[in-house]
Structure formats: C-alpha cells, structure tokens
Design an enzyme around this catalytic site. Structure first.
Site, mmCIF file in Angstrom:
data_model
loop_
_atom_site.group_PDB
_atom_site.id
_atom_site.type_symbol
_atom_site.label_atom_id
_atom_site.label_comp_id
_atom_site.label_asym_id
_atom_site.label_seq_id
_atom_site.Cartn_x
_atom_site.Cartn_y
_atom_site.Cartn_z
ATOM 1 N N CYS A 106 -3.328 1.290 6.583
ATOM 2 C CA CYS A 106 -3.318 0.493 8.195
ATOM 3 C C CYS A 106 -4.286 1.349 8.735
ATOM 4 O O CYS A 106 -4.820 0.915 9.918
ATOM 5 C CB CYS A 106 -1.972 0.577 8.530
ATOM 6 N N ASN A 132 0.690 -1.254 0.140
ATOM 7 C CA ASN A 132 -0.040 -0.087 0.110
ATOM 8 C C ASN A 132 0.867 1.455 0.126
ATOM 9 O O ASN A 132 0.506 2.172 -0.310
ATOM 10 C CB ASN A 132 -1.053 0.063 1.215
ATOM 11 N N GLU A 143 4.336 -4.155 12.628
ATOM 12 C CA GLU A 143 3.097 -3.389 12.190
ATOM 13 C C GLU A 143 2.094 -4.044 11.579
ATOM 14 O O GLU A 143 2.518 -4.286 10.295
ATOM 15 C CB GLU A 143 3.802 -2.046 11.408
#
Length: 476
Positions: free
Chosen positions: A281, A151, A247
């Site tokens: 995210c 992304n 993450e």
C-alpha cells in the site's frame, strides 16, 4: 487438502469449495471452503455468544493469550513463512520478515491490553462542576467484522485481531481469497493459546457476499477493512452509523531535493518501489527529483534495479516474484504502454515474463494524467519526474486522490519542515521512503486513502467506546 471454515472453535464444512493455486507454480495448494449465508450467520452467532467470555477475561489474561500466540508463531516461523510464500508468491526472505513483524504486532497488542487506560476529568474547570469527580474508561465495542487483503496475509490480519482482542472484542474475519491459509494457520495458534471459542471466526468465500452480510447484520458493531477505495466506500455507505476503520491504499510519492545523497537515496527508493513486486500500500510509486540531479538519480536507480533477481518465491535469492493474478499482470503492462504512448521513456523493464512476473520497471518523464500517475499500480513500477522548485514538488505530490504516506529526502531543515507541514498525507517520512512502517506507530491516510488509524494503540481507540463516569459528592 480441504480447508474448512473456522467457527466457534472448530472446523466447519461448507457445501462448496474452490481451488487455491500458487501464483508462481500454479500448483494446487488447497481446496478452500466457500461460506454461504448460513455459515456467515453461524460465525456471527458464535462471535456474539463469545462476547460474555471475552468480557469475563481480565486484561492480563487477554495479554497472556496474545503473547502466547506471538510465541507460538515465533516457534513456527519457517512454516508460517512458507505458507505466505506459496499462497502469496512473496519471496521467502520477505515472508520471513513479515512473520517477524507479525510476532511483534501481537506482542505490542499484548502490551497494550495491559494499559487500556482512561483519564480523570477536572470537572471543576467549569462553573457548576464543583464537588464532582469524573473519569473515562474504554470498553469493548462488541463483534468486529474484519476484511483483509492478500499482500500481508499475516501481519495485516494481526493489525485487525491484535487490537480487537486486546480490547476484549470478538471477530469474524474474512481473509483475501488468494491468501486464506495464513489466516487459518493463525486461527489454530489462537486456539492453542487459549482464546475462548467463538472469539475468532474465519469465513472464506466471495468478498461481496460476506461483506454484505457484515453490513446487514446489526450485531456486528464495527468494520475494519484494508483494500480498494471502491470497496471501502461501499462498505462505509452500507455500514451506516457503525464504526468503520478503512485503509484504502495509495500511490505514494518521494521528493528528492538537490542536496540529498543521490546514490543512497536511489538505492533506498528502489527497495521501496520493488519490495514484494510493488504490491504494498505504501510502495514508492512516484519520485520527484530536482532537475540538477535528475539524470544521475535515474541512472543510479536503474543500476540498483538491475541487481534484483526475479524467480520462484521459495528461492532464497529471489527479490521479485509473481503478481497475485494474471489480470494484474495485464493491467500493469497496459498502464506502462499507456504512459509510453503519452511520452514517457522506459528506463528499464517494461515487460512481463513467465509465472505472472513483471520486470521491475522505471519510467521517466511521465504525464500527470496517465494511470501510473493517478492510480495505485500495485505492481513493480515506479515513475521518476523532475522538478525545478520545492514548492512545485510538493504540489505534484499533493496532486493525487490518495494521501497515505510520503517521503522527502533533504539535509535542509527548512525544507524538511516545509514538507512536513504542506504534504497532505497521513504520515511524512523525512529522509526515508514512505514504505517505512513499524507496527506500533499510527498508520492511516487522508482523502481516498481512508480514515482512522491502525497501529495497535490507535486501532484500539477505534475499536472501543469511550464512557464517562461522573460522581457527585453531594448526598441524596
């Protein structure tokens, strides 16, 4: 065009290649190398041998390399943005913003390379510590295995490479299967900037196989990963005693108090929900609005959402383009249908269109038990529910397996401090959306959102070892 592996400062052919196609046009962008076990081993070999070269570089040389890479990227900004737009289907104006952020990330890394400091310790604070001088230093940990998602194919790579090189480490990078060209592009820039051969190695292919090699090769001293909780947990388990920086995503929430400016907040939340089609995210996925302004907020959010333009990522006017895969489209639509069947109302959107595009979708009064409430959508979907009391809103936000960032909009200082203390997340954005991030701030989450912190200074701490040196003043 064939895209070969990048190992030890040169391109290396592979025995197999796979087609890389644009998510929007389905055009063939490249044939990308699939690294086998021997190629991954060669990459780790090169990274291991390059440690001595990185250790020999003084801090100012590492800083110069990082700054030169940032300058080269700035000079080729449009070329880099087009690569992102094509392989990730990211709208070109958003891709340009990512390149700008990447330049800033490497610039921050260059600055931090010059101030990799320790501290002096007051040894005589304890009995027996008299006549001693002690200090700490931070040392490179060695070879870093880095795995990045699709992304933000340049900036999230920068958040792995920048801190690693600033600290004097070497890296074997495995970029996302759909977005490898951005990483290979950056590899060329680092090479031109003077990074020692072998300090950066890029291998593409099947993530599970490369990840297994990362966790089984003891020469890799740390892993830094951005991706799904399932994969992150597996890597952590297999990594054993080695450092891991994870993450792992979120389903970020916003609280809108009764006193907030509904019009301004709704517009801001729409930006946070639908930027890059929600494939962020910290995308706004859940919004909890006070019942007295709930209907007004939903109406304004729908109004703002309908202004967004869907289309080709290379079109200057496009706001929302394709999802990364057709499987993600199917999943997103099925989750919308699940929520609707459980009693939710679709305020706008709710359908898929051509080119793997999903309409920006707002649902209201969504059950807390459906996937859109519990899981990470990674699609242009946001749910809006009402609350009676602020305590209730905080409880709803915390009722999640994730805890990356959250936002709260209020002009009341007591409510802001209450939220800051009570929200169980890695970052609380007061009077802003959780999607807000600048690249030097500490960034990371709790619960299934992972652990450790990115943000250049903080990632350097994760990717170094702290050493204590103590001098006894007595003569022996």
């Amino acid at each position: 065009m064939k895209q070969h592996l990048w190992i030890n400062g040169q391109h290396m052919e592979a025995s197999k290649y796979q087609e890389l196609k644009s998510p929007y046009t389905d055009e063939l962008l490249a044939e990308v190398a699939i690294a086998g076990q021997n190629q991954v081993k060669a990459a780790v070999d090169a990274a291991s041998e390059a440690i001595s070269k990185m250790n020999a570089l003084p801090a100012h040389k590492r800083a110069d390399i990082l700054l030169k890479t940032a300058q080269l990227l700035a000079e080729r900004k449009e070329e880099a943005a087009v690569i992102i737009a094509k392989e990730a289907a990211k709208p070109i104006k958003t891709a340009r913003a990512e390149v700008d952020r990447t330049v800033m990330t490497y610039t921050f890394a260059a600055e931090e390379a010059r101030r990799l400091n320790g501290e002096t310790i007051s040894m005589d604070a304890a009995p027996g510590g008299e006549n001693r001088t002690a200090y700490t230093v931070r040392e490179a940990i060695g070879v870093i295995g880095a795995i990045t998602p699709f992304n933000f194919p340049m900036n999230l790579v920068a958040h792995k490479l920048g801190p690693a090189f600033a600290a004097g480490n070497t890296v074997v990078l495995k970029p996302a299967t759909q977005t490898p060209l951005s990483s290979y592009f950056i590899g060329e820039l680092f090479h031109e900037a003077g990074l020692p051969e072998g300090a950066l190695n890029i291998v593409t292919g099947k993530g599970s196989e490369i990840g297994k090699h990362f966790t089984s090769d003891e020469r890799i001293k740390a892993l830094t990963f951005t991706g799904s909780p399932e994969v992150g947990k597996k890597l952590k388990k297999e990594a054993g005693m080695r450092k891991t920086l994870l993450e792992l995503g979120s389903n970020s929430a916003v609280i809108v108090a009764e006193d907030a400016d509904v019009s301004k907040v709704a517009a801001r939340c729409v930006t946070g929900a639908f930027a890059y089609a929600g494939q962020v995210c910290i995308s706004v996925q859940r919004i909890y609005v006070h019942e007295n302004v709930f209907d007004e907020f939903v109406a304004k959010a729908v109004e703002e959402t309908k202004k967004l333009k869907l289309g080709n990522p290379l079109d200057e006017e496009t706001d929302v383009s394709s999802l990364i895969s057709s499987e993600d489209v199917d999943r997103a639509i099925s989750w919308i249908e699940e929520a609707e069947n459980a009693g939710a109302q679709i305020a706008c959107g709710g359908k898929s269109e051509d080119h793997q595009t999903v309409q920006p979708t707002i649902l209201r009064n969504v059950s807390a038990k459906v996937n859109l409430s519990c899981q990470e959508a990674f699609a242009p979907i946001v749910i809006i529910n009402s609350f009676k009391t602020f305590d209730e809103a905080i409880e709803e936000v915390n009722n999640s397996r994730y805890g990356l960032q959250a936002g709260v909009f209020t002009n009341k200082v007591d409510l802001a401090f209450q939220a800051a203390k009570a929200l169980h997340v890695g970052g609380v954005m007061v009077n802003d959306i959780p999607t807000f991030r600048v690249d030097h701030m500490p960034y990371g989450g709790v619960k299934d959102s992972g652990f450790g912190r990115e943000g250049i200074k903080y990632a350097i701490e994760e990717l170094t070892e702290l050493k204590l040196i103590s001098f006894n003043h007595a003569k022996f």
